[in-house]
Design an enzyme around this catalytic site. Structure first.
Site, mmCIF file in Angstrom:
data_model
loop_
_atom_site.group_PDB
_atom_site.id
_atom_site.type_symbol
_atom_site.label_atom_id
_atom_site.label_comp_id
_atom_site.label_asym_id
_atom_site.label_seq_id
_atom_site.Cartn_x
_atom_site.Cartn_y
_atom_site.Cartn_z
ATOM 1 N N LYS A 1 -14.823 -3.789 3.783
ATOM 2 C CA LYS A 1 -15.632 -2.579 3.593
ATOM 3 C C LYS A 1 -17.102 -2.763 3.967
ATOM 4 O O LYS A 1 -17.718 -1.838 4.483
ATOM 5 C CB LYS A 1 -15.549 -2.120 2.139
ATOM 6 C CG LYS A 1 -14.328 -1.283 1.828
ATOM 7 C CD LYS A 1 -14.430 -0.732 0.419
ATOM 8 C CE LYS A 1 -13.319 0.244 0.156
ATOM 9 N NZ LYS A 1 -13.429 0.884 -1.142
ATOM 10 N N SER B 1 0.818 -1.212 0.000
ATOM 11 C CA SER B 1 0.000 0.000 0.000
ATOM 12 C C SER B 1 0.856 1.267 0.000
ATOM 13 O O SER B 1 1.860 1.354 0.707
ATOM 14 C CB SER B 1 -0.887 -0.009 1.238
ATOM 15 O OG SER B 1 -1.503 1.240 1.372
ATOM 16 N N LEU B 2 0.422 2.246 -0.770
ATOM 17 C CA LEU B 2 1.110 3.544 -0.754
ATOM 18 C C LEU B 2 0.470 4.501 0.247
ATOM 19 O O LEU B 2 0.950 5.612 0.446
ATOM 20 C CB LEU B 2 1.073 4.178 -2.153
ATOM 21 C CG LEU B 2 1.932 3.496 -3.214
ATOM 22 C CD1 LEU B 2 1.771 4.213 -4.553
ATOM 23 C CD2 LEU B 2 3.396 3.469 -2.821
ATOM 24 N N SER B 3 -0.601 4.060 0.899
ATOM 25 C CA SER B 3 -1.295 4.948 1.840
ATOM 26 C C SER B 3 -0.395 5.429 2.978
ATOM 27 O O SER B 3 -0.433 6.616 3.319
ATOM 28 C CB SER B 3 -2.535 4.270 2.407
ATOM 29 O OG SER B 3 -3.470 4.081 1.390
ATOM 30 N N ASP C 1 -15.048 7.350 -0.753
ATOM 31 C CA ASP C 1 -14.845 7.040 -2.179
ATOM 32 C C ASP C 1 -15.645 8.020 -3.033
ATOM 33 O O ASP C 1 -15.208 8.427 -4.120
ATOM 34 C CB ASP C 1 -15.303 5.612 -2.483
ATOM 35 C CG ASP C 1 -14.326 4.578 -1.931
ATOM 36 O OD1 ASP C 1 -13.142 4.927 -1.754
ATOM 37 O OD2 ASP C 1 -14.744 3.440 -1.666
ATOM 38 N N ASN D 1 -23.028 -1.913 -18.013
ATOM 39 C CA ASN D 1 -22.181 -2.940 -17.419
ATOM 40 C C ASN D 1 -22.189 -4.192 -18.272
ATOM 41 O O ASN D 1 -23.156 -4.466 -18.982
ATOM 42 C CB ASN D 1 -22.696 -3.266 -15.997
ATOM 43 C CG ASN D 1 -21.706 -4.114 -15.226
ATOM 44 O OD1 ASN D 1 -20.512 -3.849 -15.268
ATOM 45 N ND2 ASN D 1 -22.201 -5.125 -14.541
ATOM 46 N N ALA E 1 -20.555 -1.791 -12.482
ATOM 47 C CA ALA E 1 -21.613 -1.773 -11.457
ATOM 48 C C ALA E 1 -21.093 -2.370 -10.151
ATOM 49 O O ALA E 1 -21.862 -2.865 -9.334
ATOM 50 C CB ALA E 1 -22.832 -2.548 -11.963
HETATM 51 P P1 NAP Z 1 -15.567 -4.571 -8.624
HETATM 52 O O1 NAP Z 1 -16.453 -4.283 -7.475
HETATM 53 O O2 NAP Z 1 -14.954 -5.904 -8.757
HETATM 54 O O3 NAP Z 1 -16.405 -4.272 -9.969
HETATM 55 C C1 NAP Z 1 -15.839 -4.485 -11.231
HETATM 56 C C2 NAP Z 1 -16.813 -4.028 -12.329
HETATM 57 O O4 NAP Z 1 -16.108 -4.093 -13.554
HETATM 58 C C3 NAP Z 1 -18.037 -4.907 -12.458
HETATM 59 O O5 NAP Z 1 -19.123 -4.118 -12.819
HETATM 60 C C4 NAP Z 1 -17.638 -5.841 -13.585
HETATM 61 O O6 NAP Z 1 -18.731 -6.259 -14.369
HETATM 62 C C5 NAP Z 1 -16.786 -4.962 -14.441
HETATM 63 N N1 NAP Z 1 -15.818 -5.767 -15.179
HETATM 64 C C6 NAP Z 1 -14.848 -6.542 -14.645
HETATM 65 N N2 NAP Z 1 -14.141 -7.116 -15.634
HETATM 66 C C7 NAP Z 1 -14.694 -6.700 -16.801
HETATM 67 C C8 NAP Z 1 -14.422 -6.967 -18.168
HETATM 68 N N3 NAP Z 1 -13.395 -7.769 -18.530
HETATM 69 N N4 NAP Z 1 -15.173 -6.377 -19.101
HETATM 70 C C9 NAP Z 1 -16.197 -5.567 -18.758
HETATM 71 N N5 NAP Z 1 -16.520 -5.290 -17.477
HETATM 72 C C10 NAP Z 1 -15.768 -5.847 -16.514
HETATM 73 O O7 NAP Z 1 -14.359 -3.541 -8.686
HETATM 74 P P2 NAP Z 1 -14.331 -2.037 -8.117
HETATM 75 O O8 NAP Z 1 -13.840 -2.045 -6.724
HETATM 76 O O9 NAP Z 1 -15.624 -1.415 -8.417
HETATM 77 O O10 NAP Z 1 -13.151 -1.406 -8.994
HETATM 78 C C11 NAP Z 1 -13.335 -1.152 -10.372
HETATM 79 C C12 NAP Z 1 -12.095 -0.435 -10.928
HETATM 80 O O11 NAP Z 1 -11.977 0.856 -10.348
HETATM 81 C C13 NAP Z 1 -10.785 -1.141 -10.638
HETATM 82 O O12 NAP Z 1 -9.937 -1.024 -11.746
HETATM 83 C C14 NAP Z 1 -10.212 -0.367 -9.485
HETATM 84 O O13 NAP Z 1 -8.804 -0.422 -9.474
HETATM 85 C C15 NAP Z 1 -10.695 1.033 -9.815
HETATM 86 N N6 NAP Z 1 -10.800 1.883 -8.629
HETATM 87 C C16 NAP Z 1 -10.001 2.982 -8.552
HETATM 88 C C17 NAP Z 1 -10.098 3.826 -7.481
HETATM 89 C C18 NAP Z 1 -9.195 5.023 -7.400
HETATM 90 O O14 NAP Z 1 -9.052 5.623 -6.321
HETATM 91 N N7 NAP Z 1 -8.582 5.409 -8.477
HETATM 92 C C19 NAP Z 1 -11.010 3.566 -6.459
HETATM 93 C C20 NAP Z 1 -11.829 2.440 -6.558
HETATM 94 C C21 NAP Z 1 -11.709 1.606 -7.646
HETATM 95 P P3 NAP Z 1 -19.559 -7.605 -14.070
HETATM 96 O O15 NAP Z 1 -20.694 -7.195 -13.180
HETATM 97 O O16 NAP Z 1 -19.986 -8.035 -15.410
HETATM 98 O O17 NAP Z 1 -18.608 -8.562 -13.419
#
Ligand code: NAP
Length: 520
Positions: free
Chosen positions: A309, A260-262, A346, A392, A370
């Site tokens: 969470k 973690s970078l936190s 978030d 989605n 989603a």
């Molecule tokens: P999550 O709860 O696992 O949700 C993933 C979502 O992406 C689901 O809706 C899933 O669809 C979809 N998905 C996964 N693989 C896919 C694919 N190959 N093609 C199309 N859709 C796909 O993950 P999360 O926590 O929401 O995180 C999502 C992304 O946001 C991650 O990359 C994470 O690193 C990023 N994120 C960044 C920050 C930040 O501070 N920058 C914060 C939070 C999250 P299905 O329902 O079809 O499985």
């Protein structure tokens, strides 16, 4: 066994020792002394791990010369036997001979294992003490238990320092070790910490609990014990020299959290804003273990990440309405009355960067995904009056999220019927080495692209948007804003946003891609 009278110099030694001892390991005397030369200015307390050198005694003339040129250095000579976790394969008698010569070469302290003392002749420790202060040491490479029994075994030898190092297999093991230090350090000069990734709490807070000093490594990869952090990290990131009884403890709790970078950005923010706080990576394997530490240390604030969470919610005394609606908490604060309050920052990570660029109210925004991140975006943007669409891969979760947030569900083939102000990628598509994109170039029609992925910074989607002249909000910005909001909740002060952003960007660029972890 009776203890020899303690000289005034020996009695004063704990008082004048630096708080951090850097453990030096090298397989030849020249390298070991070169490392000492490079470190001694900032780290006058150095441990020479003579057992790492095949002929330990060959290092002693160099150590003598080193001390002649660095008279303010304080050196510990250690020649740990292999049976006790070191590398020295000789007998206890030969170990003693080396330690005795190390003392003659000028080492002010020598480390002698309890097990060696128990095997040695009567009076051995007293004889060694006539040459140098003796650290009687005990290492448990598996667990943290029976500390009082170990202490009782140590006491008859009358050593100058009693060093008990155990292994943390839970966060609570740190509490056990630190409470033991608190109980014993007013009577004895104790040195104590827990090894292992979960031992970071005791490495940073052990001195406050009563350890005379703690150990650190020279650099990553040069650890002489599992979980050892570098002297620079201990000083510059965790500021061990400043941790005192009033220092509030914060941390990121999850599994995993080791990359973690936190800690880097939160500790920098505390330093910048003069907050007497320290922020640690807490590798919690269970919620019970984490909550016990929150109560016992006590911990004043948590960044909560996977997999806690949702599950932490029922253990909190209260949450704000937004967090309750989201069903996920990423921030805990411990109030003065000991009660735990939960928040979700978030959403701030999405809303704040956007409101700096557009008017959210009335904006037409597409969220792709989603999952948890999409949920934070959808609820946060709806609360701000945006017109939110969700697309989605799998329809059902998107339809369900749209229903609960009063947003709209959109099918991919229908995308072209819309023109969006903002498109947010809340899927992992494009992460790491992937060259994929969740949208085709012709589907990317918007003024602003919010890419939640932070590694790499330049995803295929970002490159496409850039080529089309679309404004980009990168994933790192989301992370910094949600962290800044946590800082504000914990401290009541505005967060040093620019400083946090600068540190995070530099660290993310410097770290090998695989080891960067943000706590999402
Ligand atoms: P999550 O709860 O696992 O949700 C993933 C979502 O992406 C689901 O809706 C899933 O669809 C979809 N998905 C996964 N693989 C896919 C694919 N190959 N093609 C199309 N859709 C796909 O993950 P999360 O926590 O929401 O995180 C999502 C992304 O946001 C991650 O990359 C994470 O690193 C990023 N994120 C960044 C920050 C930040 O501070 N920058 C914060 C939070 C999250 P299905 O329902 O079809 O499985």
């Amino acid at each position: 066994m009776t203890s020899a009278p303690i000289s005034t110099a020996a009695r004063m030694l704990p008082l004048r020792l630096p708080k951090v001892c850097v453990a030096l390991a090298a397989d030849n005397p020249s390298d070991m002394v070169s490392k000492a030369e490079a470190l001694v200015r900032d780290n006058p307390l150095l441990e020479f791990r003579l057992d790492y050198i095949p002929q330990p005694a060959s290092a002693l003339p160099k150590i003598k010369r080193f001390l002649e040129t660095h008279p303010s250095a304080v050196l510990i000579g250690t020649c740990r036997r292999a049976v006790n976790g070191g590398k020295f394969r000789g007998s206890v008698a030969s170990q003693l001979e080396i330690l005795s010569k190390a003392a003659s070469a000028g080492c002010q302290l020598v480390d002698f294992e309890l097990q060696s003392a128990e095997d040695a002749k009567r009076g051995t420790v007293e004889r060694l003490r006539s040459k140098a202060a003796v650290i009687l040491s005990y290492h448990d490479f598996r667990s943290t238990k029976k500390l009082d029994d170990v202490l009782q075994r140590m006491l008859p030898y009358g050593a100058d320092f009693l060093k008990i190092v155990t292994t943390a297999t839970s966060l609570s093991d740190n509490v056990t070790l630190m409470k033991f230090l608190e109980r014993t350090s007013d009577k004895h000069s104790m040195v104590g910490l827990c090894m292992g990734e979960q031992g970071i709490i005791s490495r940073v807070l052990g001195i406050r609990a009563g350890s005379v000093f703690t150990f650190a490594s020279v650099s990553p990869g040069e650890e002489t014990a599992p979980g050892q952090v570098t002297a620079r990290e201990l000083r510059d990131i965790y500021r061990v020299d400043h941790v005192d009884a009033a220092t509030r403890v914060y941390g990121v709790a999850g599994d995993p959290v080791s990359h973690s970078l936190s800690p880097l950005i939160m500790n920098a923010a505390f330093r910048r804003e003069n907050v007497n706080g320290v922020y640690l990576a807490l590798h919690a394997k269970s919620l019970d273990d984490l909550l016990a530490c929150v109560r016992d240390i006590p911990i004043h604030g948590l960044s909560v990440t996977m997999p806690f969470k949702q599950s932490i919610l029922k253990h909190l005394d209260n949450t704000d309405a937004h967090t309750a609606k989201m069903g996920a908490c990423n921030t805990v604060v411990r109030a003065q009355d000991g009660k735990l309050y939960g928040f979700n920052t978030d959403t701030a990570g999405v809303v704040r960067p956007l409101e700096q660029r557009i008017t959210i109210e009335g904006a037409k925004i597409l969220v792709i995904g989603a999952g948890g991140a999409a949920r934070a975006a959808v609820f946060g943007l709806k609360e701000r009056g945006a017109e939110v669409y969700i697309m989605n891969r799998t329809p059902a979760p998107a339809q369900s999220l749209a229903r609960s947030a009063r947003a709209r569900y959109v099918r991919r083939p229908d995308l072209r019927k819309h023109k969006f102000d903002v498109i947010i990628n809340a899927t992992p598509v494009g992460m790491g080495n992937s060259k994929e994109s969740p949208l085709k170039p012709e589907e990317l029609e918007c003024k602003v692209l919010f890419e939640m992925i932070y590694s790499p910074v330049e995803t295929k989607l970002v490159a496409t948007a850039r080529a089309k002249g679309i404004q980009i909000i990168p994933g790192l910005e989301m992370f910094v804003h949600q962290a800044a909001r946590q800082f504000e909740i914990w401290t009541g002060k505005p967060a040093p946003l620019e400083e946090m952003h600068r540190i995070l960007t530099t660290a993310a660029q410097a770290s090998p891609r695989k080891t960067v972890q943000l706590d999402l």
